[in-house]
Design a protein around this motif. Sequence first.
Motif, PDB file in Angstrom:
ATOM      1  N   SER A  21       0.555  -1.097   0.171  1.00 12.68           N
ATOM      2  CA  SER A  21      -0.176  -0.011   0.152  1.00 12.68           C
ATOM      3  C   SER A  21       0.871   1.101   0.040  1.00 12.68           C
ATOM      4  O   SER A  21       1.997   1.098   0.520  1.00 12.68           O
ATOM      5  CB  SER A  21      -0.919  -0.081   1.232  1.00 12.68           C
ATOM      6  N   CYS A  22       0.199   2.319  -0.320  1.00 13.87           N
ATOM      7  CA  CYS A  22       1.002   3.589  -0.457  1.00 13.87           C
ATOM      8  C   CYS A  22      -0.292   4.566  -0.047  1.00 13.87           C
ATOM      9  O   CYS A  22      -1.238   4.552  -0.653  1.00 13.87           O
ATOM     10  CB  CYS A  22       1.618   4.013  -1.829  1.00 13.87           C
ATOM     11  N   ALA A  23       0.282   5.563   1.023  1.00  9.28           N
ATOM     12  CA  ALA A  23      -0.582   6.408   1.543  1.00  9.28           C
ATOM     13  C   ALA A  23      -0.200   7.742   1.094  1.00  9.28           C
ATOM     14  O   ALA A  23       1.134   8.060   1.338  1.00  9.28           O
ATOM     15  CB  ALA A  23      -0.663   6.636   2.985  1.00  9.28           C
ATOM     16  N   ALA A  24      -1.039   8.642   0.363  1.00  7.21           N
ATOM     17  CA  ALA A  24      -0.588   9.804  -0.208  1.00  7.21           C
ATOM     18  C   ALA A  24      -0.892  11.040   0.548  1.00  7.21           C
ATOM     19  O   ALA A  24      -2.235  10.824   1.073  1.00  7.21           O
ATOM     20  CB  ALA A  24      -0.967   9.929  -1.652  1.00  7.21           C
ATOM     21  N   SER A  25      -0.316  12.073   0.524  1.00 11.49           N
ATOM     22  CA  SER A  25      -0.972  13.281   1.497  1.00 11.49           C
ATOM     23  C   SER A  25      -0.103  14.554   0.706  1.00 11.49           C
ATOM     24  O   SER A  25       0.887  14.282  -0.111  1.00 11.49           O
ATOM     25  CB  SER A  25      -0.512  13.341   2.846  1.00 11.49           C
ATOM     26  N   GLY A  26      -0.729  15.656   0.757  1.00  9.16           N
ATOM     27  CA  GLY A  26      -0.310  16.963   0.252  1.00  9.16           C
ATOM     28  C   GLY A  26      -0.791  17.095  -1.415  1.00  9.16           C
ATOM     29  O   GLY A  26      -0.490  18.061  -1.836  1.00  9.16           O
ATOM     30  N   ASN A  74      -9.651   6.835  -4.245  1.00  7.96           N
ATOM     31  CA  ASN A  74      -9.557   8.304  -4.285  1.00  7.96           C
ATOM     32  C   ASN A  74      -9.979   8.874  -2.895  1.00  7.96           C
ATOM     33  O   ASN A  74      -9.468   9.998  -2.470  1.00  7.96           O
ATOM     34  CB  ASN A  74     -10.025   8.801  -5.308  1.00  7.96           C
ATOM     35  N   VAL A  75     -10.866   8.209  -2.267  1.00  6.05           N
ATOM     36  CA  VAL A  75     -11.432   8.753  -0.972  1.00  6.05           C
ATOM     37  C   VAL A  75     -10.309   8.760   0.017  1.00  6.05           C
ATOM     38  O   VAL A  75     -10.072   9.880   0.847  1.00  6.05           O
ATOM     39  CB  VAL A  75     -12.708   8.231  -0.616  1.00  6.05           C
ATOM     40  N   LYS A  76      -9.731   7.566   0.183  1.00  7.00           N
ATOM     41  CA  LYS A  76      -8.820   7.338   1.145  1.00  7.00           C
ATOM     42  C   LYS A  76      -7.433   7.996   0.712  1.00  7.00           C
ATOM     43  O   LYS A  76      -6.482   8.082   1.658  1.00  7.00           O
ATOM     44  CB  LYS A  76      -8.727   5.971   1.683  1.00  7.00           C
ATOM     45  N   ASN A  77      -7.323   8.470  -0.614  1.00  3.26           N
ATOM     46  CA  ASN A  77      -6.121   8.869  -0.879  1.00  3.26           C
ATOM     47  C   ASN A  77      -4.949   7.753  -1.042  1.00  3.26           C
ATOM     48  O   ASN A  77      -3.704   8.191  -0.706  1.00  3.26           O
ATOM     49  CB  ASN A  77      -5.766  10.052  -0.463  1.00  3.26           C
TER      50      ASN A  77
END
Length: 124
Positions: A21-26, A74-77
């Motif tokens: 998994s990969c969590a994106a932010s920004g 796309n909701v959880k990014n």
Amino acid sequence: QVQLVESGGGLVQPGRALRISCAASGFTLDSYIIGWLRQVPGKERVGVACIGTTDGSAVYASSVRGRLTISKDNVKNMVFLEMNDLKPEDTAVYYCATTLSVQLTLNSGNYIAWGQGTQVTVSS
């Protein structure tokens, strides 16, 4: 600030499955193409899969097509890479990365922001 954080790597036996998994932010995944690339020691990073912004279109490297599936929420990014029928040659550090390209691309030179990577080792 753009940040990508991979997780879920580990040791797995040949023929088994693993999801990373990969969590994106920004930034938001519905605006930018995102890909998974991998690297083995002494070699360049190679793109294995990438996914479009909103229509779910994806491209895969020939070496993984049919075994690896990229998806995102796309909701959880978040972005995922489902890996099935793993082979020893899939052993690598896997990175998620994003690009300003408007076309799907597996060219590592097109990616501008990277996570720290997660190690996947396929071995019996």
